[in-house]
Design an enzyme around this catalytic site. Structure first.
Site, mmCIF file in Angstrom:
data_model
loop_
_atom_site.group_PDB
_atom_site.id
_atom_site.type_symbol
_atom_site.label_atom_id
_atom_site.label_comp_id
_atom_site.label_asym_id
_atom_site.label_seq_id
_atom_site.Cartn_x
_atom_site.Cartn_y
_atom_site.Cartn_z
ATOM 1 N N ASP A 15 -11.973 -6.858 -0.364
ATOM 2 C CA ASP A 15 -12.783 -8.077 -0.253
ATOM 3 C C ASP A 15 -14.147 -7.748 0.325
ATOM 4 O OD1 ASP A 15 -10.547 -7.965 2.036
ATOM 5 O OD2 ASP A 15 -12.437 -8.602 2.926
ATOM 6 N N THR A 42 -6.108 -0.745 2.787
ATOM 7 C CA THR A 42 -7.145 -1.599 2.236
ATOM 8 C C THR A 42 -8.025 -2.097 3.376
ATOM 9 O OG1 THR A 42 -5.645 -3.460 2.397
ATOM 10 C CG2 THR A 42 -5.740 -2.320 0.279
ATOM 11 N N GLU A 82 0.839 -1.206 0.000
ATOM 12 C CA GLU A 82 0.000 0.000 0.000
ATOM 13 C C GLU A 82 0.873 1.256 0.000
ATOM 14 O OE1 GLU A 82 -3.431 -2.018 2.899
ATOM 15 O OE2 GLU A 82 -1.791 -0.866 3.751
ATOM 16 N N LYS A 131 -14.408 -2.905 7.317
ATOM 17 C CA LYS A 131 -13.733 -3.660 8.390
ATOM 18 C C LYS A 131 -12.230 -3.657 8.113
ATOM 19 C CE LYS A 131 -13.503 -8.446 10.106
ATOM 20 N NZ LYS A 131 -12.315 -8.993 9.441
ATOM 21 N N ASP A 132 -11.463 -3.200 9.094
ATOM 22 C CA ASP A 132 -10.003 -3.218 8.910
ATOM 23 C C ASP A 132 -9.315 -3.658 10.194
ATOM 24 O OD1 ASP A 132 -9.880 -1.090 10.685
ATOM 25 O OD2 ASP A 132 -8.578 0.136 9.426
ATOM 26 N N MET A 133 -7.984 -3.480 10.237
ATOM 27 C CA MET A 133 -7.224 -3.948 11.403
ATOM 28 C C MET A 133 -6.410 -2.836 12.060
ATOM 29 S SD MET A 133 -5.999 -7.614 9.801
ATOM 30 C CE MET A 133 -4.989 -8.049 11.210
ATOM 31 N N GLU A 134 -6.647 -1.561 11.662
ATOM 32 C CA GLU A 134 -5.843 -0.467 12.240
ATOM 33 C C GLU A 134 -6.640 0.791 12.605
ATOM 34 O OE1 GLU A 134 -4.945 -1.705 9.073
ATOM 35 O OE2 GLU A 134 -3.374 -3.071 9.758
HETATM 36 N N1 FMC Z 1 -10.806 -7.541 7.496
HETATM 37 C C1 FMC Z 1 -9.870 -6.904 8.210
HETATM 38 N N2 FMC Z 1 -8.827 -6.243 7.655
HETATM 39 C C2 FMC Z 1 -8.732 -6.203 6.319
HETATM 40 C C3 FMC Z 1 -9.701 -6.834 5.526
HETATM 41 C C4 FMC Z 1 -10.770 -7.522 6.164
HETATM 42 N N3 FMC Z 1 -11.714 -8.163 5.472
HETATM 43 N N4 FMC Z 1 -9.339 -6.648 4.239
HETATM 44 N N5 FMC Z 1 -8.200 -5.907 4.230
HETATM 45 C C5 FMC Z 1 -7.813 -5.619 5.467
HETATM 46 C C6 FMC Z 1 -6.585 -4.811 5.793
HETATM 47 C C7 FMC Z 1 -6.142 -4.764 7.267
HETATM 48 O O1 FMC Z 1 -6.369 -3.466 7.793
HETATM 49 C C8 FMC Z 1 -4.680 -5.136 7.244
HETATM 50 O O2 FMC Z 1 -3.838 -4.009 7.201
HETATM 51 C C9 FMC Z 1 -4.525 -5.932 5.959
HETATM 52 O O3 FMC Z 1 -5.502 -5.421 5.083
HETATM 53 C C10 FMC Z 1 -4.797 -7.407 6.138
HETATM 54 O O4 FMC Z 1 -3.882 -8.065 6.890
#
Ligand code: FMC
Length: 267
Positions: free
Chosen positions: A225, A116, A37, A199-202
């Site tokens: 996704d 992403t 990214e 939905k993300d992880m940060e």
């Molecule tokens: N769920 C959670 N995180 C992500 C996602 C999903 N369906 N799709 N892409 C992401 C992001 C997260 O924020 C991470 O930085 C990375 O992409 C996936 O490890």
């Protein structure tokens, strides 16, 4: 002579906030989770990798790129790779640490967390869409004790950007953050309760740190996704990562172009 008028602490804080909101934005911190990214943006803004060893603690894998783009000073940080496993340091812990250290070191006027994310088709998200998050919250911090439950969710409104949204063709939705790429049933319940489209992880972790240090933050997320779709998340994520990164790159460039020369109150 009449004595100076007393103003309350709250009035003084509001006055300071107003002055900050009217000051042109000159320094932006972009927080990114993955190298894939980060690199297109590093190239787009012609940023240079930092070799000043003193900015971050010794031996941490965090990477800073910096430069000036159209009068705006940009610091782009990425928490680097796990030194043993060689994969990107994704997730809330690395994002929080690198955001904290970078705000302390670079004193940005604005934080942009770009990356992403997964999207919910039930809320209208499609692969390749780029969203600006209106709100952020956590979905994997369950603390079923009164008030701690609300603390765990950590819901926050993001810095409002009505003019930016009007001008650029970006979607708006709520973002839910957790430390897993997949989604457990309990996470799903919490994500629904958070009314999330993204939905993300940060994101919520970056929002927490930015608020702690009183720096406004915005969140730009490109959908790799569809969480409530047919395809397994990990497969769909990897399949679309590079393509969707191009959409993210384009959106961040538009946002940076829009921000240039503006103050916070006109975003
Ligand atoms: N769920 C959670 N995180 C992500 C996602 C999903 N369906 N799709 N892409 C992401 C992001 C997260 O924020 C991470 O930085 C990375 O992409 C996936 O490890």
């Amino acid at each position: 002579m009449s004595p100076p008028e007393e103003i309350s602490d709250e009035e003084a804080m509001a006055a300071v906030d107003e002055v900050i909101a009217l000051k042109p934005i000159s320094t932006v911190l972009i927080v990114i989770a993955m190298q894939t990214e980060a690199l297109p943006l590093v190239n787009k803004f012609q940023l240079e990798e930092d070799t000043d060893a003193c900015l971050f603690p010794q031996k941490v894998p965090w990477v800073r790129y910096h430069g000036t783009y159209k009068d705006l000073h940009i610091d782009l940080v990425w928490p680097g790779k796990d030194p043993v496993l060689g994969v990107d340091n994704v997730g809330t812990i690395s994002a929080s640490l690198v955001t904290y250290a970078s705000i302390q070191a670079f004193k940005p006027d604005l934080v942009i967390n770009a990356g992403t994310a997964g999207g919910f088709k039930a809320k209208g998200a499609c692969v390749g869409d780029v969203y600006v998050a209106s709100d952020v919250a956590f979905h994997d911090r369950r603390i079923p004790i009164p008030v701690f439950d609300i603390y765990g969710i950590g819901a926050r409104r993001t810095c409002p950007t009505p003019n930016l949204l009007k001008e650029l063709n970006l979607k708006v939705g709520k973002l839910s953050t957790g430390d897993s790429l997949d989604m457990s049933l309990q996470d799903e319940t919490s994500i629904l309760a958070n009314d999330a489209t993204i939905k993300d992880m940060e994101g919520a972790a970056v929002a927490y740190v930015a608020e702690l240090l009183s720096v406004p933050a915005i969140f730009i997320k490109a959908m790799t996704d569809i969480v409530d779709g047919e395809k397994p998340t990990a497969e769909e994520f990897l399949e679309n990562l590079v393509m969707v990164t191009a959409a993210l790159d384009q959106a961040v460039t538009q946002v940076i172009d829009f921000i240039t020369g503006k103050c916070l109150s006109s975003l």
